[in-house]
Design a protein around this motif. Structure first.
Motif, PDB file in Angstrom:
ATOM      1  N   ASP A 174     -13.261  35.542  -4.337  1.00 20.07           N
ATOM      2  CA  ASP A 174     -13.050  36.386  -3.279  1.00 20.07           C
ATOM      3  C   ASP A 174     -14.417  36.463  -2.569  1.00 20.07           C
ATOM      4  OD1 ASP A 174     -12.517  38.194  -1.216  1.00 20.07           O
ATOM      5  OD2 ASP A 174     -11.277  39.475  -2.455  1.00 20.07           O
ATOM      6  N   LEU A 175     -14.537  35.651  -1.568  1.00 22.55           N
ATOM      7  CA  LEU A 175     -16.082  35.787  -0.842  1.00 22.55           C
ATOM      8  C   LEU A 175     -16.425  37.246  -0.178  1.00 22.55           C
ATOM      9  CD1 LEU A 175     -16.204  32.113   0.449  1.00 22.55           C
ATOM     10  CD2 LEU A 175     -17.063  32.947  -1.673  1.00 22.55           C
ATOM     11  N   ARG A 176     -15.274  37.931  -0.043  1.00 22.33           N
ATOM     12  CA  ARG A 176     -15.590  38.992   0.587  1.00 22.33           C
ATOM     13  C   ARG A 176     -16.376  39.936  -0.241  1.00 22.33           C
ATOM     14  NH1 ARG A 176      -9.762  41.159   1.496  1.00 22.33           N
ATOM     15  NH2 ARG A 176      -9.840  40.200  -0.642  1.00 22.33           N
ATOM     16  N   ILE A 177     -16.010  39.974  -1.710  1.00 20.17           N
ATOM     17  CA  ILE A 177     -16.624  40.985  -2.613  1.00 20.17           C
ATOM     18  C   ILE A 177     -17.698  40.133  -3.506  1.00 20.17           C
ATOM     19  CG2 ILE A 177     -14.793  42.779  -2.493  1.00 20.17           C
ATOM     20  CD1 ILE A 177     -13.965  41.146  -5.089  1.00 20.17           C
ATOM     21  N   ALA A 178     -18.117  39.223  -3.179  1.00 17.49           N
ATOM     22  CA  ALA A 178     -19.055  38.225  -4.413  1.00 17.49           C
ATOM     23  C   ALA A 178     -20.217  38.550  -3.969  1.00 17.49           C
ATOM     24  CB  ALA A 178     -18.734  36.670  -3.816  1.00 17.49           C
ATOM     25  N   VAL A 234      -9.583  30.594  -2.823  1.00 20.72           N
ATOM     26  CA  VAL A 234     -10.744  30.974  -2.368  1.00 20.72           C
ATOM     27  C   VAL A 234     -10.280  32.026  -1.236  1.00 20.72           C
ATOM     28  CG1 VAL A 234     -13.013  30.803  -0.875  1.00 20.72           C
ATOM     29  CG2 VAL A 234     -12.270  29.088  -2.867  1.00 20.72           C
ATOM     30  N   ILE A 235     -10.721  33.146  -1.289  1.00 17.67           N
ATOM     31  CA  ILE A 235     -10.418  34.214  -0.094  1.00 17.67           C
ATOM     32  C   ILE A 235     -11.341  34.654   0.546  1.00 17.67           C
ATOM     33  CG2 ILE A 235      -8.996  36.392   0.130  1.00 17.67           C
ATOM     34  CD1 ILE A 235      -7.967  36.170  -2.663  1.00 17.67           C
ATOM     35  N   GLY A 236     -11.319  34.812   1.850  1.00 16.39           N
ATOM     36  CA  GLY A 236     -12.377  35.348   2.943  1.00 16.39           C
ATOM     37  C   GLY A 236     -11.868  35.754   3.936  1.00 16.39           C
ATOM     38  N   HIS A 237     -12.814  36.268   4.704  1.00 17.82           N
ATOM     39  CA  HIS A 237     -12.314  36.861   6.136  1.00 17.82           C
ATOM     40  C   HIS A 237     -12.280  35.572   6.900  1.00 17.82           C
ATOM     41  CE1 HIS A 237     -12.900  40.943   5.592  1.00 17.82           C
ATOM     42  NE2 HIS A 237     -14.209  40.871   4.905  1.00 17.82           N
ATOM     43  N   PRO A 238     -11.586  35.696   7.960  1.00 16.79           N
ATOM     44  CA  PRO A 238     -11.331  34.518   8.892  1.00 16.79           C
ATOM     45  C   PRO A 238     -12.668  34.858  10.012  1.00 16.79           C
ATOM     46  CG  PRO A 238      -9.658  35.993   9.565  1.00 16.79           C
ATOM     47  CD  PRO A 238     -10.260  36.480   8.189  1.00 16.79           C
TER      48      PRO A 238
END
Ligand SMILES: Nc1ncnc2c1ncn2[C@@H]1O[C@H](COP(=O)(O)OP(=O)(O)O)[C@@H](O)[C@H]1O
Ligand SMILES: [Mg+2]
Length: 448
Positions: free
Chosen positions: A83-87, A110-114
């Motif tokens: 989760d790239l939002r909290i990495a 992989v998760i992230g903000h658009p």
């Protein structure tokens, strides 16, 4: 190189994060294409969009609803979710290293903000093999670059050190060798030129050393010339004076009362002048011959000195000899005679100068390793001048007609035996010198 290694881990983590963000961005663009057509796209187009983004499938989250937008078959199970939002940076570095170490191809989520904060989350599933390959390429590029930088830096450093340190130091060393060939040549003294402070200081120190040494050598040369001139003069003067002495001796017996009165003073003056010449010549002999050792009894030698110097006949001077009967020494008898004669004559002269009664005392003895002889008197003690220049030729005399050579010669002679001549004490109550002569084993008797 070390610096490059230290920044490598953060920069590879950064590279991986950029790579993943790019995947998310491409996936978002692909999903926008789908949304624009309201889901009416062909399977070929879907595959192409996914291949273009390099992901297996794309999921959009909108209002807490998970929507699978684009999908293609996934080769393996999903092994991890990032989760790239909290990495945090630490997580990013750790995950990057894991990718590098693990050569197997996995599917990861992989998760992230658009981009543009379009109000939903974006999630992709993607293979790790292309990521790993890109990271390895990047690592290789970093390595090549750092190697290049290192080589350039090392070469610059090498040339700088060579120019600024090695060459100036070599110059100093060459100067030293050149100077050593002819140290009396003042042109060979180094002239400081280096711009590097430390080297310049070394050059200046060397310059002052060389200047001093060249000066000292020149002075020594002049003194040597002067010395040989003095020796020649003393020699000729002694011969002339000896002739004068013969005539003076004769006029001593003149019947003319005036001449008879003056003659003894004339004889005394000439005698002193002759002895000055003789002691100068004795000192001028570049080296005393090395001692010819033989065994002899000390007692008779001391008696001989007392007799020759007429010590026993001087009014007010008494001699006290305390030498164990049968004390045998091993030394050069002739040289030791001169040493004792000098010391005892000095003592006698000192006593006579006071005009009072006094004693000259000579004692001797031996230890396991050495013989010792003490010569003392009850005179006035050494004058300051004599004490300051003790055992230094031509400097220490405080006596009218003295040369300041007696003690210097005695010192040299004792040293020639490997022994020591020392001042034991000197005060108003008297002066005492001591001679130590080592029992030197292993030296053969030269005189036998
Ligand atoms: N026993 C002594 N007592 C006092 N003064 C001494 C004694 N021995 C030497 N001196 C002083 O030391 C000086 C140096 O002695 P020396 O080297 O023998 O030279 P010189 O006898 O030719 O003057 C003497 O002039 C004298 O003043
Ligand atoms: Mg003397």
């Amino acid at each position: 190189m070390l610096a490059e290694v230290l920044i490598f881990v953060p920069s590879i983590a950064r590279f991986r994060e950029d790579y993943l963000l790019l995947r998310l961005e491409k996936a978002q663009i692909a999903s926008l294409a789908l949304l624009a057509t309201d889901g009416m796209i062909s399977t070929e187009l879907e595959t192409e969009l996914l291949a273009n983004a390099d992901v297996y499938n794309v999921v959009l989250w909108r209002d807490q609803i998970r929507q699978l937008i684009l999908s293609s078959p996934v080769n393996s199970d999903i092994s991890a979710t990032y989760d790239l939002r909290i990495a945090t940076p630490l997580h990013l570095m750790r995950d990057a290293l894991v990718v590098l170490v693990d050569s197997q191809d996995h599917a990861v989520r992989v998760i992230g903000h658009p981009v543009q904060d379009a109000g939903f989350l974006i999630e992709v599933t993607m293979p790790t093999a292309p990521l790993r390959k890109a990271m390895l390429d990047y690592g290789l590029r970093v390595f090549m670059l750092s190697a290049l930088i290192s080589v350039v830096t090392a070469s610059l450093l090498f040339f700088a050190v060579r120019r600024l340190l090695v060459l100036p130091i070599r110059r100093v060393v060459e100067h030293m060798a050149l100077y050593a060939d002819a140290p009396e040549d003042a042109r060979r003294v180094i002239a400081p030129t280096s711009g590097v402070v430390e080297v310049r200081e070394a050059e200046e120190a060397l310059q002052s050393l060389q200047t001093q040494m060249t000066g000292a050598l020149r002075q020594k040369e002049r003194l040597a010339q002067l010395g040989s001139a003095v020796a020649k003069i003393s020699h000729d003067l002694r011969n002339i004076l000896t002739t004068a002495q013969l005539f003076a001796d004769r006029i001593e017996h003149s019947v003319d009362p005036v001449v008879a009165r003056i003659a003894p003073k004339l004889v005394g003056s000439i005698t002193r002048a002759v002895s000055l010449c003789e002691s100068t010549l004795a000192f001028g002999k570049a080296e005393e011959p090395s001692p010819r050792l033989s065994r002899f009894a000390l007692g008779p030698l001391v008696e001989e000195v007392i007799e020759a110097e007429a010590l026993g006949e001087r009014p007010g001077v008494s001699c006290l000899v305390d030498i164990p009967a049968g004390l045998i020494l091993r030394a050069d008898a002739e040289q030791l005679y001169r040493v004792l004669a000098n010391l005892m004559r000095n003592a006698m002269q000192a006593l006579e100068a006071t005009g009072k009664e006094g004693v000259i005392e000579v004692s001797a003895g031996e230890t396991d390793s050495a013989w010792w002889i003490r010569v003392g008197d009850t005179g006035p003690g050494l004058p300051l001048r004599a004490r300051e220049h003790l055992f230094t030729a031509f400097q220490g005399s405080a006596r009218k007609g003295g040369s300041g050579l007696g003690l210097a010669i005695a010192f040299e002679l004792v040293r020639g035996h490997g022994g020591r001549l020392e001042l034991l004490r000197s005060d108003e109550a008297g002066t005492e010198f001591i001679i130590h002569l080592p029992k030197m084993d292993g030296l053969e008797d030269a005189g036998q």
